[in-house]
Design an enzyme around this catalytic site. Structure first.
Site, PDB file in Angstrom:
ATOM      1  N   GLU A 203       0.814  -1.219   0.000  1.00  0.00           N
ATOM      2  CA  GLU A 203       0.000   0.000   0.000  1.00  0.00           C
ATOM      3  C   GLU A 203       0.846   1.267   0.000  1.00  0.00           C
ATOM      4  O   GLU A 203       0.580   2.207  -0.742  1.00  0.00           O
ATOM      5  CB  GLU A 203      -0.949   0.023   1.203  1.00  0.00           C
ATOM      6  CG  GLU A 203      -2.117  -0.958   1.102  1.00  0.00           C
ATOM      7  CD  GLU A 203      -1.767  -2.347   1.582  1.00  0.00           C
ATOM      8  OE1 GLU A 203      -0.631  -2.540   2.083  1.00  0.00           O
ATOM      9  OE2 GLU A 203      -2.602  -3.258   1.465  1.00  0.00           O
ATOM     10  N   HIS A 272     -10.085  -4.239  11.118  1.00  0.00           N
ATOM     11  CA  HIS A 272     -10.729  -4.099   9.806  1.00  0.00           C
ATOM     12  C   HIS A 272     -12.022  -3.285   9.875  1.00  0.00           C
ATOM     13  O   HIS A 272     -12.833  -3.350   8.958  1.00  0.00           O
ATOM     14  CB  HIS A 272     -11.066  -5.482   9.221  1.00  0.00           C
ATOM     15  CG  HIS A 272      -9.886  -6.215   8.660  1.00  0.00           C
ATOM     16  ND1 HIS A 272      -8.806  -6.584   9.414  1.00  0.00           N
ATOM     17  CD2 HIS A 272      -9.626  -6.668   7.415  1.00  0.00           C
ATOM     18  CE1 HIS A 272      -7.938  -7.234   8.658  1.00  0.00           C
ATOM     19  NE2 HIS A 272      -8.403  -7.289   7.437  1.00  0.00           N
TER      20      HIS A 272
HETATM   21  C1  LIG Z   1      -2.144  -4.121   4.755  1.00  0.00           C
HETATM   22  C2  LIG Z   1      -3.150  -5.064   4.237  1.00  0.00           C
HETATM   23  N1  LIG Z   1      -3.453  -5.041   2.922  1.00  0.00           N
HETATM   24  C3  LIG Z   1      -4.370  -5.896   2.427  1.00  0.00           C
HETATM   25  C4  LIG Z   1      -5.011  -6.782   3.238  1.00  0.00           C
HETATM   26  C5  LIG Z   1      -6.055  -7.721   2.671  1.00  0.00           C
HETATM   27  N2  LIG Z   1      -5.509  -9.066   2.582  1.00  0.00           N
HETATM   28  C6  LIG Z   1      -5.727  -9.953   3.559  1.00  0.00           C
HETATM   29  S1  LIG Z   1      -4.942 -11.369   3.287  1.00  0.00           S
HETATM   30  C7  LIG Z   1      -4.297 -10.851   1.838  1.00  0.00           C
HETATM   31  C8  LIG Z   1      -3.425 -11.760   1.040  1.00  0.00           C
HETATM   32  C9  LIG Z   1      -2.188 -12.168   1.768  1.00  0.00           C
HETATM   33  O1  LIG Z   1      -1.580 -13.230   1.111  1.00  0.00           O
HETATM   34  P1  LIG Z   1      -0.342 -14.032   1.679  1.00  0.00           P
HETATM   35  O2  LIG Z   1       0.620 -13.110   2.329  1.00  0.00           O
HETATM   36  O3  LIG Z   1       0.176 -14.871   0.591  1.00  0.00           O
HETATM   37  O4  LIG Z   1      -0.950 -14.933   2.845  1.00  0.00           O
HETATM   38  P2  LIG Z   1      -2.009 -16.126   2.717  1.00  0.00           P
HETATM   39  O5  LIG Z   1      -3.358 -15.505   2.784  1.00  0.00           O
HETATM   40  O6  LIG Z   1      -1.758 -16.848   1.473  1.00  0.00           O
HETATM   41  O7  LIG Z   1      -1.791 -16.954   3.945  1.00  0.00           O
HETATM   42  C10 LIG Z   1      -4.713  -9.554   1.581  1.00  0.00           C
HETATM   43  C11 LIG Z   1      -4.375  -8.792   0.379  1.00  0.00           C
HETATM   44  C12 LIG Z   1      -4.678  -6.760   4.615  1.00  0.00           C
HETATM   45  N3  LIG Z   1      -5.278  -7.583   5.488  1.00  0.00           N
HETATM   46  N4  LIG Z   1      -3.746  -5.912   5.089  1.00  0.00           N
END
Ligand SMILES: Cc1ncc(C[n+]2csc(CCOP(=O)(O)OP(=O)(O)O)c2C)c(N)n1
Ligand SMILES: [Mg+2]
Lengths: 470, 332
Positions: A203, A272
């Protein structure tokens, strides 16, 4: 003309210091970089270096002098070819005032200057400013189509992207996934990957990339999956996007939109579920918009994309699925900075925005059953606040309740209340009451979450309090 | 689920029957727990986001077997498996998912925000990337106190694109902090595959420019995880600084409960399940090495299922938090 050597400041806050000793004497030849004298304050000692070359013509302030004001001439430097007689013609020497005198002058000046904090000190203001008439926004007889807020936002972006090649959108999952909340559905198909761009989860980085692109002539729409994640990027939003027009003396700015869902969704917990209306509303240089209906969402987003300022566009996940009538028009826009009377009434003014409008309108309905006629104002834009419209209503009803999901302290309601008090004090028959989210992080448990959010009932009770019907 | 004593030293070739049994049971508990959580989410007992760990069990079970009870653990919102592997009570975890008084955070945190001071589990964080500096800070304190402890700091493949991850790597190496960064590369961050988001998709190399050593590990093989984990933990504990382990793994379910998962094919998922399921691998080993019979394996499954059933019962019967809890725990 001899050059004056001035008493330097060792730090931005230094106003005076001690000229400890001279390392040169009159008649000495100096080159730039030579140490001329030593200066002391209670915090530090510093050497004064020559900036130009020449001959020390006259020392105006002797070594071991205390309280020499910053910028006082302390010596005269003769340029090459200038002879010592030039010093005699120098007339500024007597003005070398010790700090005490300079301070006295400054104080005298301050006394003469008008009271500070100008606008707030004027009263009463705008006793008869007229409210904005939103009924003209949609011409009579226009065909209306029931549209969800989600679709209205997408349509607004698509229309602006068709009309302006500089507009592009980027964010997490906006392209191939069609948007985490499906707001960008179909945009990748229509505009392709050059203009609909999936970003990594970065972000702070992509917000900054957006600001840079805006400096350079593009019109970015930066989507935050939710505004909670924009906290990662708030430095770029506030320090870069909001302040650059000012810092560059108007040369450069960031015409762009930061948008995404704001506030509580449902059961997603403390990290959130936060409303950022007051946060961004605090920042000069930003425009902050928070629509409730689909028509407003569409018309305001189109205006936001065209606006020459950075616009924070606060949407709401729950409202995405709500449908409202949207006018079928080629180019439907709504001006930024104008509130709307969403329901007219005479007994109490209820002011809200975004999701808060559902409580405000629900309460107005209930109040009507009890014979209380509420006027509901939808701010639509949080910054600049359309106080004219709010005040026009308060002058009529003499009472006001504000409604928001965000926290009460320093909230939008707090600002409205302060301005109403300053500008319409004599019209109030009761204190302004704020209905807001409770002063706690959002709990996860279903029962506690309900308690943490405002409710129709709370708005009804507040309205009865200010109308003394309870 | 007690953590295996870190003194357990295994040679690669030989299967340690006790450890193998434990891996199997611990992974199975997570699997059954998550299946149940998914099920009761569908019944409306869990709200909001719920990120299941199914498919990734070998990572946390293998890693946790390499540390001591007083070492620290931190992760993101996909945290149920980590909590169970930290020996937290399945009842308390499930009751937090249902938002009840008996949950680890009294129902106030939810699926993404759970903590246990007692078990040295520091959350449970909903903001992608946030746990990485936090985990680095845990290690900072460990080093400051010179207490010989280490931190396991878990993160996803999408998370490694957040800037604060690199700020952390730099500080951790600069100050020799005892932290092992475990990147759970399950190939997707929501709908974005690693190669669509990462200019350097070999994530174990992400520490190179900070001089943090890294290694890629088959995260579907609990033995490989434990082997690599032991080395990395030893490295960190001995004062050499941070270590990165990239665990190649896979999540079988959607990102959260509401993910239609159109970004990958059903075949892709089925193939992974069929060919490299971490639990099946150990089950086979247990049978082949004649450590357990079919019947004994079934018995373990029954035992695990009953633990999960009890947890669900508890999570349904535990009352909602008292309304007064709304205004508690805000400031000290
Ligand atoms: C700062 C932030 N940006 C976006 C999100 C929304 N979000 C939650 S999980 C996720 C994906 C994360 O993927 P990864 O790091 O691969 O972990 P996984 O879910 O595969 O365990 C996103 C974009 C968030 N929670 N926090
Ligand atoms: Mg991932």
């Amino acid at each position: 003309m001899p050059t004056e050597i001035l008493m330097p400041a060792l730090s931005p806050t230094m106003t005076e210091g001690k000229l400890a000793r001279w390392l040169v004497k009159e008649g000495d030849e100096v080159a730039s970089g030579d140490v001329l004298a030593e200066i002391e304050t209670d915090k530090a000692t510093m050497e004064v270096e020559a900036v130009d070359e020449g001959v020390i013509g006259k020392i105006l302030i002797d070594g071991d002098t205390d309280n020499v004001a910053v910028n006082t001439p302390i010596a005269l430097l003769l340029e090459e070819g200038e002879d010592a007689s030039a010093v005699d013609n120098y007339s500024g020497g007597e003005a070398a005032a010790p700090a005490a005198e300079a301070e006295a002058e400054a104080e005298a000046e301050a006394e003469e200057s008008p009271a500070s904090g100008g606008s707030n000190a004027v009263m009463p203001v705008a006793a008869n400013a007229k409210g904005y008439d939103a009924s003209q926004e949609i011409p009579a007889g226009t065909e209306m189509k029931s549209t969800s807020v989600r679709e209205a936002l997408r349509d607004a972006m698509a229309e602006e992207m068709r009309g302006d090649e500089r507009v592009f959108i980027m964010g997490e999952e906006v392209a191939e996934y069609q948007g985490a909340y499906k707001v960008t559905q179909g945009l990748l198909d229509e505009f392709g990957p050059r203009r609909v761009i999936d970003t990594p989860i970065t972000e702070h980085g992509f917000a900054g990339v957006g600001v840079g692109a805006a400096f350079h002539g593009l019109r970015p729409i930066v989507e935050f999956m939710t505004f909670n994640f924009a906290m990662q990027a708030i430095d770029q939003i506030v320090n870069s996007a909001a302040k650059t027009r000012y810092m560059s003396g108007g040369q450069m700015a960031s015409p762009m939109v930061f948008r995404g869902p704001n506030g509580a969704a449902s059961r997603v917990g403390a990290q959130h579920s936060q409303c950022f209306a007051a946060w961004y509303g605090h920042v000069p240089g930003l425009i902050v918009v928070a629509p409730h209906t689909a028509a407003d969402a569409k018309g305001l987003l189109k205006s936001a994309i065209r606006d020459d300022n950075p616009v924070i566009f606060l949407e709401n996940e729950i409202l995405y699925g709500h449908s409202f009538d949207v006018p079928v028009m080629d180019d439907f826009t709504i001006p930024l900075g104008k509130a709307k009377v969403a329901r007219s009434g005479d007994d109490v003014t209820i002011v809200s925005f975004g999701m808060g409008m559902t409580y405000a309108l629900g309460a107005a309905e209930k109040l009507a059953e009890d014979g209380i006629s509420a006027e509901v104002i939808d701010l639509r834009t949080i910054r600049p606040l359309d106080m004219d419209t709010v005040l026009a209503s308060v002058r009529k009803t003499n009472r006001c309740v504000t409604v928001e999901e965000g926290w009460p302290q320093h909230g939008v309601g707090a600002e409205l209340s302060a301005q109403i008090m300053e500008k319409a004090f004599d019209y109030l028959d009761a204190p302004v009451i704020r209905v807001a989210g409770k002063d706690v992080p959002m709990p996860y448990a279903a029962n506690l979450e309900k308690l943490a959010l405002p409710s129709v009932q709370e708005v009804v009770e507040a309205s009865k309090l200010v109308t003394y019907r309870k | 689920m007690a953590k295996a004593a870190s003194t357990t030293r295994r040679r690669k070739a030989k299967v340690d029957p006790e450890l193998t049994k434990k891996y199997f049971r611990d992974m199975l508990l997570i699997r059954r727990f998550e299946e149940k959580a998914g099920q009761i989410y569908g019944m409306g007992l869990i709200g909001g986001f719920c990120h299941l760990y199914i498919g990734q069990e070998a990572v946390v079970v293998g890693m946790q077997s390499t540390i001591n009870d007083d070492d620290a653990v931190i992760t993101s919102y996909r945290d149920h498996g980590h909590m169970l592997a930290c020996d937290m009570d399945p009842k308390g975890v499930m009751a937090e998912l249902t938002g009840r008084e008996g949950g680890y955070s009294k129902g106030k945190g939810g699926s993404m925000h759970m903590f246990s001071k007692e078990k040295n589990f520091y959350g449970g964080h909903g903001i992608v990337g946030a746990c990485v500096p936090l985990g680095t800070g845990l290690a900072f304190s460990q080093k400051y106190q010179d207490n010989g402890q280490v931190t396991l700091c878990y993160m996803g493949d999408g998370t490694v694109n957040q800037g604060q991850v690199y700020e952390s790597f730099n500080m951790a190496e600069l100050w020799d902090l005892p932290v092992v960064y475990v990147i759970e590369n399950n190939e997707y961050a929501m709908g974005t595959s690693v190669k669509r988001a990462s200019s350097q998709p070999e994530l174990y190399r992400r520490g190179e420019s900070f001089n943090v050593p890294g290694e890629q590990v088959d995260g579907m093989d609990v033995f490989a995880v434990a082997e690599a984990g032991r080395k990395a933990v030893e490295w960190a504990r001995s004062g050499k600084g941070p270590y990165i382990l990239e665990m190649k793994t896979y999540r079988y379910r959607g990102h959260s409960m509401s993910d239609p998962a159109k970004y990958r094919s059903k075949e892709e998922v089925n193939k992974k399940r069929a060919e490299s399921d971490p639990i099946e691998r150990v089950r086979e080993k247990l049978l082949n090495e004649k450590i357990y019979t079919e019947e004994e394996l079934k018995e373990i499954d029954r035992e695990v299922k009953s633990i999960v059933a009890e947890a669900v019962e508890f999570a349904q019967e535990s009352p909602e938090p008292h309304p007064d809890e709304l205004m508690t725990d805000i400031t000290a």
